[in-house]
Design a protein around this motif. Structure first.
Motif, PDB file in Angstrom:
ATOM      1  N   VAL A  22      38.826  29.291  32.211  1.00 45.54           N
ATOM      2  CA  VAL A  22      39.107  29.815  33.550  1.00 45.54           C
ATOM      3  C   VAL A  22      40.610  29.781  33.805  1.00 45.54           C
ATOM      4  O   VAL A  22      41.217  28.723  33.966  1.00 45.54           O
ATOM      5  CB  VAL A  22      38.330  29.036  34.627  1.00 45.54           C
ATOM      6  CG1 VAL A  22      38.701  29.534  36.017  1.00 45.54           C
ATOM      7  CG2 VAL A  22      36.829  29.193  34.399  1.00 45.54           C
ATOM      8  N   LYS A  24      42.368  31.596  36.179  1.00 47.53           N
ATOM      9  CA  LYS A  24      42.794  32.078  37.504  1.00 47.53           C
ATOM     10  C   LYS A  24      44.039  31.326  37.977  1.00 47.53           C
ATOM     11  O   LYS A  24      44.142  30.121  37.749  1.00 47.53           O
ATOM     12  CB  LYS A  24      41.660  31.923  38.521  1.00 47.53           C
ATOM     13  CG  LYS A  24      41.195  30.497  38.738  1.00 47.53           C
ATOM     14  CD  LYS A  24      39.899  30.448  39.535  1.00 47.53           C
ATOM     15  CE  LYS A  24      39.535  29.016  39.914  1.00 47.53           C
ATOM     16  NZ  LYS A  24      38.131  28.866  40.317  1.00 47.53           N
ATOM     17  N   ILE A  66      34.225  35.728  37.418  1.00 50.40           N
ATOM     18  CA  ILE A  66      33.387  34.577  37.775  1.00 50.40           C
ATOM     19  C   ILE A  66      33.271  34.353  39.274  1.00 50.40           C
ATOM     20  O   ILE A  66      32.516  33.509  39.712  1.00 50.40           O
ATOM     21  CB  ILE A  66      33.910  33.281  37.113  1.00 50.40           C
ATOM     22  CG1 ILE A  66      35.338  32.967  37.585  1.00 50.40           C
ATOM     23  CG2 ILE A  66      33.873  33.398  35.587  1.00 50.40           C
ATOM     24  CD1 ILE A  66      35.816  31.589  37.186  1.00 50.40           C
ATOM     25  N   MET A 194      31.545  23.118  34.917  1.00 51.71           N
ATOM     26  CA  MET A 194      32.980  23.330  35.116  1.00 51.71           C
ATOM     27  C   MET A 194      33.703  22.062  34.648  1.00 51.71           C
ATOM     28  O   MET A 194      33.088  21.214  34.006  1.00 51.71           O
ATOM     29  CB  MET A 194      33.281  23.623  36.591  1.00 51.71           C
ATOM     30  CG  MET A 194      32.253  24.572  37.178  1.00 51.71           C
ATOM     31  SD  MET A 194      32.485  25.234  38.839  1.00 51.71           S
ATOM     32  CE  MET A 194      33.863  24.425  39.562  1.00 51.71           C
ATOM     33  N   SER A 195      34.987  21.925  34.985  1.00 52.60           N
ATOM     34  CA  SER A 195      35.750  20.771  34.486  1.00 52.60           C
ATOM     35  C   SER A 195      35.055  19.440  34.745  1.00 52.60           C
ATOM     36  O   SER A 195      35.001  18.588  33.874  1.00 52.60           O
ATOM     37  CB  SER A 195      37.140  20.743  35.135  1.00 52.60           C
ATOM     38  OG  SER A 195      37.939  21.777  34.618  1.00 52.60           O
ATOM     39  N   ARG A 210      32.272  27.153  32.178  1.00 53.15           N
ATOM     40  CA  ARG A 210      33.473  27.768  32.729  1.00 53.15           C
ATOM     41  C   ARG A 210      34.449  26.654  33.082  1.00 53.15           C
ATOM     42  O   ARG A 210      34.295  25.989  34.089  1.00 53.15           O
ATOM     43  CB  ARG A 210      33.121  28.575  33.994  1.00 53.15           C
ATOM     44  CG  ARG A 210      31.961  29.563  33.812  1.00 53.15           C
ATOM     45  CD  ARG A 210      31.588  30.202  35.141  1.00 53.15           C
ATOM     46  NE  ARG A 210      31.397  29.218  36.200  1.00 53.15           N
ATOM     47  CZ  ARG A 210      30.238  28.633  36.492  1.00 53.15           C
ATOM     48  NH1 ARG A 210      29.127  28.946  35.848  1.00 53.15           N
ATOM     49  NH2 ARG A 210      30.173  27.719  37.446  1.00 53.15           N
ATOM     50  N   ILE A 211      35.434  26.428  32.216  1.00 54.17           N
ATOM     51  CA  ILE A 211      36.346  25.305  32.422  1.00 54.17           C
ATOM     52  C   ILE A 211      37.767  25.805  32.647  1.00 54.17           C
ATOM     53  O   ILE A 211      38.265  26.627  31.871  1.00 54.17           O
ATOM     54  CB  ILE A 211      36.309  24.328  31.222  1.00 54.17           C
ATOM     55  CG1 ILE A 211      34.887  23.792  31.018  1.00 54.17           C
ATOM     56  CG2 ILE A 211      37.301  23.189  31.425  1.00 54.17           C
ATOM     57  CD1 ILE A 211      34.739  22.860  29.819  1.00 54.17           C
ATOM     58  N   GLY A 212      38.389  25.330  33.725  1.00 54.38           N
ATOM     59  CA  GLY A 212      39.758  25.713  34.033  1.00 54.38           C
ATOM     60  C   GLY A 212      40.703  24.536  33.987  1.00 54.38           C
ATOM     61  O   GLY A 212      41.355  24.259  32.979  1.00 54.38           O
ATOM     62  N   SER A 213      40.762  23.814  35.096  1.00 51.27           N
ATOM     63  CA  SER A 213      41.805  22.803  35.297  1.00 51.27           C
ATOM     64  C   SER A 213      41.854  21.721  34.222  1.00 51.27           C
ATOM     65  O   SER A 213      42.942  21.258  33.856  1.00 51.27           O
ATOM     66  CB  SER A 213      41.648  22.174  36.686  1.00 51.27           C
ATOM     67  OG  SER A 213      40.319  21.767  36.901  1.00 51.27           O
ATOM     68  N   ARG A 219      45.379  23.559  39.637  1.00 42.80           N
ATOM     69  CA  ARG A 219      45.913  24.735  40.347  1.00 42.80           C
ATOM     70  C   ARG A 219      46.491  24.299  41.680  1.00 42.80           C
ATOM     71  O   ARG A 219      46.042  23.345  42.270  1.00 42.80           O
ATOM     72  CB  ARG A 219      44.803  25.759  40.575  1.00 42.80           C
ATOM     73  CG  ARG A 219      44.252  26.381  39.319  1.00 42.80           C
ATOM     74  CD  ARG A 219      43.064  27.285  39.624  1.00 42.80           C
ATOM     75  NE  ARG A 219      41.942  26.547  40.168  1.00 42.80           N
ATOM     76  CZ  ARG A 219      40.966  26.003  39.430  1.00 42.80           C
ATOM     77  NH1 ARG A 219      40.976  26.126  38.120  1.00 42.80           N
ATOM     78  NH2 ARG A 219      39.981  25.334  39.991  1.00 42.80           N
TER      79      ARG A 219
HETATM   80  C1  LIG Z   1      37.522  27.984  39.390  1.00 43.08           C
HETATM   81  C2  LIG Z   1      36.143  28.124  38.878  1.00 43.08           C
HETATM   82  C3  LIG Z   1      35.718  27.404  37.740  1.00 43.08           C
HETATM   83  C4  LIG Z   1      36.589  26.417  36.994  1.00 43.08           C
HETATM   84  O1  LIG Z   1      36.880  25.301  37.779  1.00 43.08           O
HETATM   85  P1  LIG Z   1      37.584  24.009  37.151  1.00 43.08           P
HETATM   86  O2  LIG Z   1      37.130  22.906  38.014  1.00 43.08           O
HETATM   87  O3  LIG Z   1      39.042  24.258  37.210  1.00 43.08           O
HETATM   88  O4  LIG Z   1      37.105  23.870  35.751  1.00 43.08           O
HETATM   89  C5  LIG Z   1      34.438  27.633  37.281  1.00 43.08           C
HETATM   90  N1  LIG Z   1      33.597  28.487  37.902  1.00 43.08           N
HETATM   91  C6  LIG Z   1      33.967  29.184  38.991  1.00 43.08           C
HETATM   92  C7  LIG Z   1      32.991  30.113  39.623  1.00 43.08           C
HETATM   93  C8  LIG Z   1      35.237  29.012  39.525  1.00 43.08           C
HETATM   94  O5  LIG Z   1      35.592  29.712  40.611  1.00 43.08           O
END
Ligand SMILES: *Cc1c(COP(=O)(O)O)cnc(C)c1O
Length: 220
Positions: A22, A24, A66, A194-195, A210-213, A219
């Protein structure tokens, strides 16, 4: 950055789970860094940002949308989007189908199912999802492919609650697979985790996280 990335990739590989990174709010050079490490699946939740990144980045990226998608913005991502994760109404589905048709493609989507206790989250209730599948106009949509379900657990430290919510999604997926999608080999994906909760999601049967931070940093 890549240390954590490699560690997570190994965990996911063992479970045969795909990583949607992720990205964004993150700048292109950070995405390019992971692209160079062979990451090809990226997740974004803003249409304008996604369009810009798609124009700038290599063409073999799988872009995952997403976030909550507004009907009037589908046209901007329809030419290239790989998978839309969060479809939660028939009108949106019809619009995606229309734009897929005009781009001469089939667009893959997931139904977002509401599993969290929180009110603020988008998503279909299981009941509404069933209603949608039974709607006669649904069967006419030939340019979309429903490839699975997506869900977001409640944001809480209560691990057993999160686990139960993921279990709910898996159970619902299995029941749809045995009924509406019985002879459909494309209905295979469960996007959850997620994270903060991806480890639990893997244990409960996620095929995609779905992993971002955790990988790309927090962010603003
Ligand atoms: C931002 C987001 C994520 C990732 O979130 P993190 O906590 O940063 O891993 C996953 N899914 C969706 C729908 C998001 O909006």
């Amino acid at each position: 950055m890549s240390l954590k990335y490699n560690e997570i990739l190994q965990e996911l590989q063992k479970a045969n789970t795909k990583l949607v990174l992720v990205s964004k709010t993150k700048p292109i050079d950070q995405l390019q860094y992971f692209y160079d490490l062979n990451q090809r699946d990226f997740g974004e939740n803003r249409v304008q940002e996604l369009v810009l990144k798609n124009e700038t980045m290599p063409k073999d990226i799988n872009w995952h949308f997403i976030g909550h998608l507004q009907k009037n913005k589908v046209k901007y991502i329809a030419p290239f989007v790989h998978l839309i994760h969060a479809v939660d109404n028939l009108e949106l589905l019809k619009e995606i189908n229309k734009r897929a048709l005009s781009n001469n493609r089939i667009i893959k989507v997931l139904f977002q199912i509401k599993i969290a206790q929180e009110d603020s989250k988008f998503g279909l209730s299981q009941e509404h999802c069933l209603q949608l599948l039974k709607d006669s106009s649904f069967t006419e949509l030939e340019n979309i492919q429903i490839i699975g379900l997506m869900g977001m657990a409640t944001f809480t430290n209560d691990i057993s609650q999160v686990r139960n919510e993921f279990k709910q999604l898996k159970t619902f997926f299995d029941s749809l697979k045995q009924t509406y999608f019985k002879d459909n080999n494309n209905f295979i994906e469960i996007s959850m985790g997620m994270s903060g909760d991806y480890k639990i999601a893997i244990e409960e049967g996620a095929t995609m996280v779905r992993i971002g931070s955790l990988i790309m940093g927090s962010r603003k």
